[in-house]
Design an enzyme around this catalytic site. Structure first.
Site, short mmCIF file in Angstrom:
data_model
loop_
_atom_site.label_atom_id
_atom_site.label_comp_id
_atom_site.label_asym_id
_atom_site.label_seq_id
_atom_site.Cartn_x
_atom_site.Cartn_y
_atom_site.Cartn_z
N SER A 39 -67.47 -2.07 21.42
CA SER A 39 -66.89 -3.26 20.79
C SER A 39 -66.53 -2.94 19.35
O SER A 39 -67.14 -2.04 18.73
CB SER A 39 -67.94 -4.38 20.82
N TYR A 47 -76.16 -8.51 19.67
CA TYR A 47 -74.96 -7.97 20.35
C TYR A 47 -74.41 -6.81 19.53
O TYR A 47 -74.15 -5.73 20.05
CB TYR A 47 -73.90 -9.07 20.52
#
Ligand SMILES: NC(=O)c1ccc[n+]([C@@H]2O[C@H](COP(=O)([O-])OP(=O)(O)OC[C@H]3O[C@@H](n4cnc5c(N)ncnc54)[C@H](OP(=O)(O)O)[C@@H]3O)[C@@H](O)[C@H]2O)c1
Length: 269
Positions: free
Chosen positions: A142, A155
């Site tokens: 990501s 995350y």
């Protein structure tokens, strides 16, 4: 003939989102796709759609958070189909919110699925990749691996870890003289799959279409590229972060909306 023709590709979390889309795209290019999901019905549905289009797909149940089950899963897959040429570690979860208000179980689950599961899968299938004519490990990471992500700290932590793991493994292959295994780390910003429903996109980072991201992943994998960074602005994050004093970088994150983008996260459910 497509580069992917005749290759066996295993995708985790392929029951929805970019995992399902990659499965469909790869099958349409002649790959045999092992469609895995933690809900077998989701894997079966994607596989049925692929077969209807004339592609090859095998649905299999796989919960990557169950680390002990992974070697047995690999053995079952070997019996059923054989070793894989490409492993795409795609499964992931996110739980947004103020840190202490999100349950500890959710925070730890994020690390277990996004990081530990990915490492365990890479470990279980590395021999397959080493024995392949051209093996590929594709880790879906990501853009949050390059920045701090308030309201999504675990995350971001899980993806920072994936970037470090993936880049280290890539360099290890080089140092060991292994030239038939490529490692690609995929770092997109927000994609329109529902996982980040409710977020406010920061400046210069429009919501990405899943199709665009999947096209970039397949192109980069084919060419054995190290990094996929989408959109363009993500490519400059490392440079900016390194060049700017931390208080200035913080101010950039605050003013461009990176720091508050997750504040309004709702997610899929
Ligand atoms: N969407 C974005 O903005 C974005 C941006 C950057 C990176 N990514 C990454 O891209 C990947 C795919 O996300 P997506 O956007 O396509 O969202 P998605 O549709 O929610 O895909 C994630 C998939 O992972 C599966 N999964 C979750 N926990 C699992 C487990 N323990 N074992 C096996 N599978 C599991 C989910 O299954 P269930 O349906 O059963 O939950 C789902 O099919 C993720 O790694 C995500 O972190 C997404």
């Amino acid at each position: 003939m497509s580069y992917y023709n005749g290759k066996r590709v295993l995708i985790t979390g392929a029951g929805s989102g970019i995992g399902a889309l990659m499965a469909r795209e790869l099958a349409s290019r002649g790959a045999e796709v092992i469609v895995t999901a933690r809900r077998i019905e989701a894997a079966r549905k994607v596989s049925r759609e692929i077969r209807k289009q004339g592609g090859r797909a095998i649905p299999m149940l796989l919960d990557v958070s169950d680390l002990d089950s992974i070697p047995a899963f690999r053995d079952r897959l070997h019996d059923k189909a054989g070793p894989v040429d490409i492993l795409i570690n795609n499964a992931g979860v996110v739980f947004g919110g103020e840190f202490e208000k999100v349950g500890l179980a959710e925070h730890l689950n994020t690390l277990q699925i996004n990081t530990m599961g990915l490492v365990a899968m890479s470990h279980a299938f590395m021999d397959d990749l080493l024995q392949a004519t051209r093996g590929h490990l594709v880790n879906i990471c990501s853009a949050s691996a390059f920045v701090a992500l308030p309201y999504g700290s675990t995350y971001a932590a899980s993806k920072w870890a994936v970037l470090g793991f993936s880049e280290s493994l890539r360099l290890e292959m080089k140092e060991r003289g292994v030239d038939n295994v490529a490692v690609t780390t995929v770092c997109p910003s927000y994609i329109d799959t529902g996982m980040f429903e409710g977020v406010r996109n920061p400046l210069f980072t429009p919501m990405l279409s899943p199709q665009k991201v999947v096209r970039s992943i397949l192109r980069a994998t084919k060419h054995g590229e190290a990094l996929v960074q989408e959109p363009m602005i993500v490519r400059s994050l490392d440079l900016l972060k390194g060049a700017l004093p931390r208080p200035v970088w913080d101010e950039v994150s605050l003013r461009t909306g990176v720091a508050s983008s997750m504040k309004s996260w709702k997610g899929k459910h």
